[in-house]
Design an enzyme around this catalytic site. Structure first.
Site, mmCIF file in Angstrom:
data_model
loop_
_atom_site.group_PDB
_atom_site.id
_atom_site.type_symbol
_atom_site.label_atom_id
_atom_site.label_comp_id
_atom_site.label_asym_id
_atom_site.label_seq_id
_atom_site.Cartn_x
_atom_site.Cartn_y
_atom_site.Cartn_z
ATOM 1 N N ASP A 14 32.284 39.939 45.008
ATOM 2 C CA ASP A 14 31.568 40.105 42.998
ATOM 3 C C ASP A 14 30.040 39.847 43.722
ATOM 4 O O ASP A 14 29.094 39.885 41.965
ATOM 5 C CB ASP A 14 31.737 38.198 42.863
ATOM 6 C CG ASP A 14 32.297 37.450 44.293
ATOM 7 O OD1 ASP A 14 32.146 37.068 45.444
ATOM 8 O OD2 ASP A 14 32.906 35.607 43.966
ATOM 9 N N LYS A 27 37.548 40.562 48.924
ATOM 10 C CA LYS A 27 36.913 38.712 48.586
ATOM 11 C C LYS A 27 37.725 37.661 49.567
ATOM 12 O O LYS A 27 38.403 37.631 49.807
ATOM 13 C CB LYS A 27 37.631 39.049 47.027
ATOM 14 C CG LYS A 27 37.608 37.570 46.782
ATOM 15 C CD LYS A 27 35.948 37.770 46.139
ATOM 16 C CE LYS A 27 35.806 35.718 45.243
ATOM 17 N NZ LYS A 27 33.974 35.575 45.234
ATOM 18 N N ASP A 50 38.277 50.740 42.494
ATOM 19 C CA ASP A 50 38.423 51.149 41.198
ATOM 20 C C ASP A 50 37.255 50.917 40.504
ATOM 21 O O ASP A 50 36.758 51.181 39.546
ATOM 22 C CB ASP A 50 39.967 50.960 40.974
ATOM 23 C CG ASP A 50 40.260 51.506 39.778
ATOM 24 O OD1 ASP A 50 40.204 52.719 39.314
ATOM 25 O OD2 ASP A 50 40.820 51.616 39.080
ATOM 26 N N TYR A 95 47.749 47.808 44.212
ATOM 27 C CA TYR A 95 48.169 49.590 43.447
ATOM 28 C C TYR A 95 49.317 49.693 43.927
ATOM 29 O O TYR A 95 50.491 50.966 43.700
ATOM 30 C CB TYR A 95 47.520 50.546 42.753
ATOM 31 C CG TYR A 95 46.118 50.449 42.107
ATOM 32 C CD1 TYR A 95 45.862 48.945 41.553
ATOM 33 C CD2 TYR A 95 44.911 51.219 41.501
ATOM 34 C CE1 TYR A 95 45.049 48.434 40.740
ATOM 35 C CE2 TYR A 95 44.393 50.491 41.168
ATOM 36 C CZ TYR A 95 43.894 49.788 40.445
ATOM 37 O OH TYR A 95 43.101 49.677 39.310
#
Ligand code: NAI
Length: 348
Positions: free
Chosen positions: A219, A186, A243, A123
């Site tokens: 995940d 991740k 987010d 972002y």
């Protein structure tokens, strides 16, 4: 009396900020609103998505309540939300989600606070269009791994910002009697960026031996959240994952209409609901004002007005528990935004 910047925003923004104003006025909350514009409404009236007057009001008042802002997709405009968070270094996005009386949910006893890094990651806005000289340069540097007809976005994670958000999350946990912080990213795939995030968080976690710390890949986190959300307490994530996971957790406790939030920096704070401008229901007097109202009570607590915040929350919970005078996202036979607001005022 606290002077607070109020940005009504776009879509359902003006309807729900009006609701908050009405409840605050009935509760005699000591707030003086300084109303300024940002977003599409500001572009129309003042020719600028983020006018100077709005920035000046924010700099002066240092506390704001903000309605959602529409970000046009695929045009040259940068997100006003992202700009505000970066400009005023509102590095911590804090979103407390818990089951509320009378609000149906698939789960019970959910009480999760999402703490999201708010200023960097994908972002940051370092993005290049296909065929641009930057993409050609990156293609060259990556030994042709990136096609010249690709659009490219750069994920930038710093140790400084990661440590700041980690310190915020652990301090928050300590101050609010929370037991556990779970960091999520991740790092198995994004070894350098998410790896640095984990490494930075670990360097802070060791200073808080009283708070349990663990890491769950993002995940797997999504799966575990929908299987058994009760096992989570404070979640700590980089910007993009934060987010997405915020909306997921909002869905666990009754949906976006109920989800509050705050963007906090060392010198300023902007309070806003998790949801967006909901163009599908804008102007229809259908929006649930609870998400923004709960953000506004977070703001009152930040300003030290704890008693009034609690009174407003109790009034809202009474209306939710009764279940009759709530908007249609909560009850298909429900009422309008204005009628729900009236019921909250009556409960006060
Ligand atoms: P959204 O959150 O506006 O809407 C998603 C769904 O939730 C819609 O079906 C909507 O009707 C419903 N919903 C949202 N708030 C509600 C409320 N208070 N009461 C009842 N139902 C509600 O997300 P969407 O449609 O993806 O985004 C719309 C616009 O909002 C986009 O331009 C987006 O960029 C912007 N946005 C702005 C944010 C902000 O200003 N902080 C945050 C998220 C999105």
């Amino acid at each position: 009396m606290h002077r607070v910047t109020l940005i009504p925003g776009d879509g359902i923004g003006p309807e729900i900020t009006e609701a908050v104003k009405e409840v605050f006025s009935s509760a005699k909350a000591p707030i003086e609103w300084d109303v300024v514009q940002a977003g599409e409404s500001a572009l129309k009236t003042e020719g600028d998505l983020l006018p100077l007057k709005t920035l000046q009001s924010l700099s002066l008042n240092k506390v704001a309540l903000k309605g959602p802002i529409t970000t046009p997709i695929g045009t040259g405009f940068r997100s006003v939300n992202v700009s505000l968070r970066q400009k005023f270094n509102l590095f911590a996005c804090v979103r407390p989600y818990k089951n509320m009386p009378g609000v149906s949910s698939r789960y019970e006893n959910v009480d999760i606070v999402v703490v999201r890094e708010n200023t960097e990651d994908l972002y940051r806005g370092i993005e290049f269009a296909p065929g641009s000289p930057e993409v050609a340069m990156i293609t060259e540097m990556s030994k042709g791994l990136i096609a010249t007809d690709a659009a490219v976005s750069i994920k930038s994670i710093s140790a400084t910002a990661s440590r700041s958000i980690a310190k915020y999350a652990f301090d928050y946990a300590k101050a609010n009697g929370r037991k556990k912080v779970t960091a999520s990213a991740k790092a198995n795939i994004m070894k350098f960026t998410d790896g640095l995030f984990y490494e930075s968080v670990r360097s802070i976690a060791k200073n808080y031996p009283e708070i349990e710390y663990n890491e769950v890949l993002v995940d797997a986190l999504c799966m575990k959240l929908v299987q058994d959300p009760v096992e989570f307490d404070v979640l700590l994530l980089p910007n993009l994952y934060g987010d997405i996971v915020s909306d997921l957790v909002a869905g666990l406790v009754g949906g976006l209409g109920m989800a509050p939030g705050a963007n906090i920096g060392s010198k300023m704070a902007i309070f806003e609901a998790t949801h967006g401008s909901a163009p599908d229901i804008a102007g229809k007097n259908m929006a649930n004002p609870a998400g923004l109202l709960l953000s506004a009570t977070m703001m009152l607590e930040y300003l030290g007005e704890v008693d009034i915040a609690k009174r407003i929350e109790t009034a809202l919970y009474t209306v939710l528990n009764d279940g009759k005078y709530v908007t249609k996202d909560l009850n298909p036979n429900g009422v309008s935004t204005t009628e729900m607001t009236k019921a909250i005022v009556a409960a006060l």
